[in-house]
Scaffold this motif. Structure first.
Motif, PDB file in Angstrom:
ATOM      1  N   GLN A  98      54.946 -12.081 -55.925  1.00 14.34           N
ATOM      2  CA  GLN A  98      55.788 -13.625 -56.494  1.00 14.34           C
ATOM      3  C   GLN A  98      56.855 -12.893 -54.330  1.00 14.34           C
ATOM      4  N   ARG A  99      56.965 -11.777 -54.151  1.00 14.25           N
ATOM      5  CA  ARG A  99      58.143 -11.668 -53.534  1.00 14.25           C
ATOM      6  C   ARG A  99      57.576 -12.116 -51.934  1.00 14.25           C
ATOM      7  N   LEU A 100      56.066 -11.762 -51.508  1.00 15.22           N
ATOM      8  CA  LEU A 100      54.808 -13.045 -50.709  1.00 15.22           C
ATOM      9  C   LEU A 100      55.047 -13.708 -50.479  1.00 15.22           C
ATOM     10  N   ALA A 101      54.454 -14.863 -51.603  1.00 17.82           N
ATOM     11  CA  ALA A 101      54.813 -15.251 -51.917  1.00 17.82           C
ATOM     12  C   ALA A 101      55.786 -16.277 -51.164  1.00 17.82           C
ATOM     13  N   ALA A 102      57.501 -15.958 -51.463  1.00 17.83           N
ATOM     14  CA  ALA A 102      58.808 -16.668 -51.149  1.00 17.83           C
ATOM     15  C   ALA A 102      58.592 -16.296 -49.972  1.00 17.83           C
ATOM     16  N   ARG A 103      58.497 -14.911 -49.507  1.00 14.43           N
ATOM     17  CA  ARG A 103      58.751 -15.134 -47.784  1.00 14.43           C
ATOM     18  C   ARG A 103      57.265 -16.236 -47.223  1.00 14.43           C
ATOM     19  N   ALA A 104      57.062 -16.064 -47.632  1.00 15.76           N
ATOM     20  CA  ALA A 104      55.709 -17.540 -46.778  1.00 15.76           C
ATOM     21  C   ALA A 104      56.294 -18.709 -47.502  1.00 15.76           C
ATOM     22  N   ALA A 105      56.480 -18.864 -48.271  1.00 18.73           N
ATOM     23  CA  ALA A 105      57.346 -20.614 -48.357  1.00 18.73           C
ATOM     24  C   ALA A 105      58.657 -20.658 -47.535  1.00 18.73           C
ATOM     25  N   ASP A 106      59.646 -19.440 -47.282  1.00 19.68           N
ATOM     26  CA  ASP A 106      60.498 -19.394 -45.659  1.00 19.68           C
ATOM     27  C   ASP A 106      60.218 -19.185 -44.950  1.00 19.68           C
ATOM     28  N   GLN A 107      59.115 -18.441 -44.747  1.00 16.17           N
ATOM     29  CA  GLN A 107      58.432 -19.009 -43.176  1.00 16.17           C
ATOM     30  C   GLN A 107      58.413 -20.258 -42.915  1.00 16.17           C
ATOM     31  N   ALA A 108      57.905 -20.496 -43.640  1.00 15.13           N
ATOM     32  CA  ALA A 108      57.002 -21.785 -43.499  1.00 15.13           C
ATOM     33  C   ALA A 108      57.534 -22.850 -43.280  1.00 15.13           C
ATOM     34  N   PRO A 109      56.942 -23.698 -41.882  1.00 15.63           N
ATOM     35  CA  PRO A 109      58.309 -25.325 -41.792  1.00 15.63           C
ATOM     36  C   PRO A 109      58.155 -26.175 -42.635  1.00 15.63           C
ATOM     37  N   ALA A 110      59.374 -26.824 -42.445  1.00 17.93           N
ATOM     38  CA  ALA A 110      59.774 -27.497 -42.858  1.00 17.93           C
ATOM     39  C   ALA A 110      58.901 -28.911 -43.558  1.00 17.93           C
ATOM     40  N   GLN A 111      58.399 -29.636 -42.619  1.00 17.02           N
ATOM     41  CA  GLN A 111      57.608 -30.590 -42.536  1.00 17.02           C
ATOM     42  C   GLN A 111      55.886 -29.868 -41.239  1.00 17.02           C
ATOM     43  N   PRO A 112      55.425 -30.277 -41.980  1.00 12.84           N
ATOM     44  CA  PRO A 112      54.606 -30.689 -44.043  1.00 12.84           C
ATOM     45  C   PRO A 112      55.175 -29.581 -44.246  1.00 12.84           C
ATOM     46  N   PRO A 113      55.421 -30.013 -45.532  1.00 11.25           N
ATOM     47  CA  PRO A 113      55.564 -29.303 -46.355  1.00 11.25           C
ATOM     48  C   PRO A 113      54.238 -28.173 -46.703  1.00 11.25           C
ATOM     49  N   LEU A 114      54.527 -26.300 -47.280  1.00 11.66           N
ATOM     50  CA  LEU A 114      53.467 -26.040 -47.667  1.00 11.66           C
ATOM     51  C   LEU A 114      53.234 -25.887 -48.859  1.00 11.66           C
ATOM     52  N   ARG A 115      52.404 -26.193 -48.876  1.00 12.97           N
ATOM     53  CA  ARG A 115      51.747 -26.857 -50.319  1.00 12.97           C
ATOM     54  C   ARG A 115      50.602 -25.361 -51.151  1.00 12.97           C
ATOM     55  N   TRP A 116      50.011 -24.762 -50.716  1.00 12.68           N
ATOM     56  CA  TRP A 116      48.787 -23.723 -51.102  1.00 12.68           C
ATOM     57  C   TRP A 116      48.653 -22.354 -50.295  1.00 12.68           C
ATOM     58  N   ILE A 117      48.767 -21.421 -50.656  1.00 12.00           N
ATOM     59  CA  ILE A 117      48.776 -19.651 -50.243  1.00 12.00           C
ATOM     60  C   ILE A 117      48.022 -20.043 -51.212  1.00 12.00           C
ATOM     61  N   VAL A 118      46.870 -18.392 -50.130  1.00 14.31           N
ATOM     62  CA  VAL A 118      45.880 -18.281 -50.303  1.00 14.31           C
ATOM     63  C   VAL A 118      45.290 -16.844 -50.847  1.00 14.31           C
ATOM     64  N   ASP A 119      44.884 -16.563 -51.471  1.00 12.45           N
ATOM     65  CA  ASP A 119      44.560 -14.732 -51.258  1.00 12.45           C
ATOM     66  C   ASP A 119      42.813 -14.968 -51.457  1.00 12.45           C
ATOM     67  N   SER A 120      42.446 -13.844 -50.816  1.00 13.78           N
ATOM     68  CA  SER A 120      40.557 -13.997 -50.249  1.00 13.78           C
ATOM     69  C   SER A 120      40.641 -12.794 -50.843  1.00 13.78           C
ATOM     70  N   TYR A 121      41.073 -11.811 -51.320  1.00 17.87           N
ATOM     71  CA  TYR A 121      40.750 -10.115 -52.389  1.00 17.87           C
ATOM     72  C   TYR A 121      39.175 -10.246 -53.340  1.00 17.87           C
ATOM     73  N   GLN A 122      38.400 -10.484 -52.471  1.00 18.82           N
ATOM     74  CA  GLN A 122      37.292 -11.215 -53.660  1.00 18.82           C
ATOM     75  C   GLN A 122      36.951 -10.451 -54.989  1.00 18.82           C
ATOM     76  N   SER A 123      37.145  -8.494 -54.753  1.00 21.53           N
ATOM     77  CA  SER A 123      37.601  -8.177 -56.372  1.00 21.53           C
ATOM     78  C   SER A 123      38.782  -7.946 -57.406  1.00 21.53           C
ATOM     79  N   ASP A 124      39.800  -8.724 -57.048  1.00 17.74           N
ATOM     80  CA  ASP A 124      40.390  -8.691 -58.092  1.00 17.74           C
ATOM     81  C   ASP A 124      40.755  -9.491 -58.807  1.00 17.74           C
ATOM     82  N   LEU A 125      40.701  -9.252 -59.919  1.00 14.40           N
ATOM     83  CA  LEU A 125      40.800  -9.983 -61.102  1.00 14.40           C
ATOM     84  C   LEU A 125      41.935 -10.164 -62.018  1.00 14.40           C
TER      85      LEU A 125
END
Length: 292
Positions: A98-125
């Motif tokens: 959640q802290r990483l996601a919040a950091r990503a949202a804070d750093q993203a430009p306002a326009q266009p808005p950030l719609r998706w963040i992606v994690d590709s650690y295929q082994s995580d369940l």
């Protein structure tokens, strides 16, 4: 009012194209990818002090490059988080995410808005098992599967053609993908099934269909992942820094000329052909009959 971004989890076997897809998605103006973020956020276990995640909390963050072009320490998303992690590794993994996601949202430009963040650690369940209310955002899953013949060939090629490894890899492909398919069905989360062959052989059609599922407009920059991606990947396949391999989405068909027995016989084994067709070619973007 800032819209809360949603979370896309890319899951599947390793060496199935997850990093390439993360880069391609990150080339979209409303998506940011973070590679194997869950691997980096986990607290290193005793004995793992010399592994990448542990060293990124120390000296390695000043050396390893992020795909944003900066070192991990200088990355506007990862830098503050890696400095914060050592004294907060006791926290639950979801709080770190959640802290990483919040950091990503804070750093993203306002326009266009950030719609998706992606994690590709295929082994995580772990994130798969958590309800959206606990994660703190709507979550969807992309199940990426590579043709069993191509996948076995790739694994064995890395280990110099060991025959026993080929048969073990063949069994692992079916066992792991079957288990993951059942796990995904049990979560109740929306799942998009994509074959690596569909992505690599029909990239515009595959990414267009994926964008539609994510309620995004397709952007042509996604077809040139390396030079266009805005992903912040610190851990993933090394191809992310190869200017040739990451420049476009192309298919490695070396397995087509392989005489390796596990590759040639894979689809003659009971159950393998049906599973391969169902998981890899479900979108009907590629005709599996066109492959030997």
């Amino acid at each position: 009012m800032t819209t809360q971004p949603k979370l896309l989890l890319i899951r599947g076997l390793g060496h199935s194209g997850t990093t390439l897809l993360d880069l391609a998605l990150g080339a979209h103006s409303q998506v940011q990818g973070f590679g194997e973020a869950m691997r980096l956020l986990r607290r290193p276990a005793p004995g793992e002090e010399q592994g990448g995640p542990a060293r990124l909390r120390r000296e390695l963050r000043h050396e390893r490059l992020c795909t944003c072009g900066r070192t991990a320490a200088q990355c506007p998303v990862w830098g503050p988080l890696l400095e914060w992690l050592p004294s907060h590794d006791h926290l639950p993994l979801v709080e770190k995410w959640q802290r990483l996601a919040a950091r990503a949202a804070d750093q993203a430009p306002a326009q266009p808005p950030l719609r998706w963040i992606v994690d590709s650690y295929q082994s995580d369940l772990e994130l798969l098992a958590l309800p959206d209310a606990v994660i703190g955002m709507e979550t969807r899953v992309l199940f990426l599967v590579r043709d069993v013949r191509s996948w076995v060939h790739a694994i064995v090629r890395r280990h110099h053609g060991q025959l026993a490894l080929g048969w073990r890899s063949l069994a692992r492909w079916r066992r792991t993908n079957g288990q993951l398919e059942r796990r995904l069905q049990a979560t109740g989360k929306p799942v998009f099934l994509l074959g690596y062959e569909e992505l690599a052989l029909a990239p515009e059609a595959a990414l267009g269909r994926l964008c539609h599922w994510l309620d995004l407009r397709f952007e042509a920059a996604m077809l040139t992942p390396g030079p266009s991606s805005g992903s912040h990947i610190l851990s993933g396949n090394h191809m992310r820094f190869d200017p040739v391999k990451s420049a476009s989405i192309r298919y490695d068909g070396a397995w087509l000329n392989s005489s390796f027995l596990p590759v040639r016989l894979a689809l003659l084994l009971p159950g393998w052909q049906a599973m391969n067709r169902r998981l890899v070619y479900s979108n009907q973007l590629v005709n599996p009959g066109g492959l030997p």
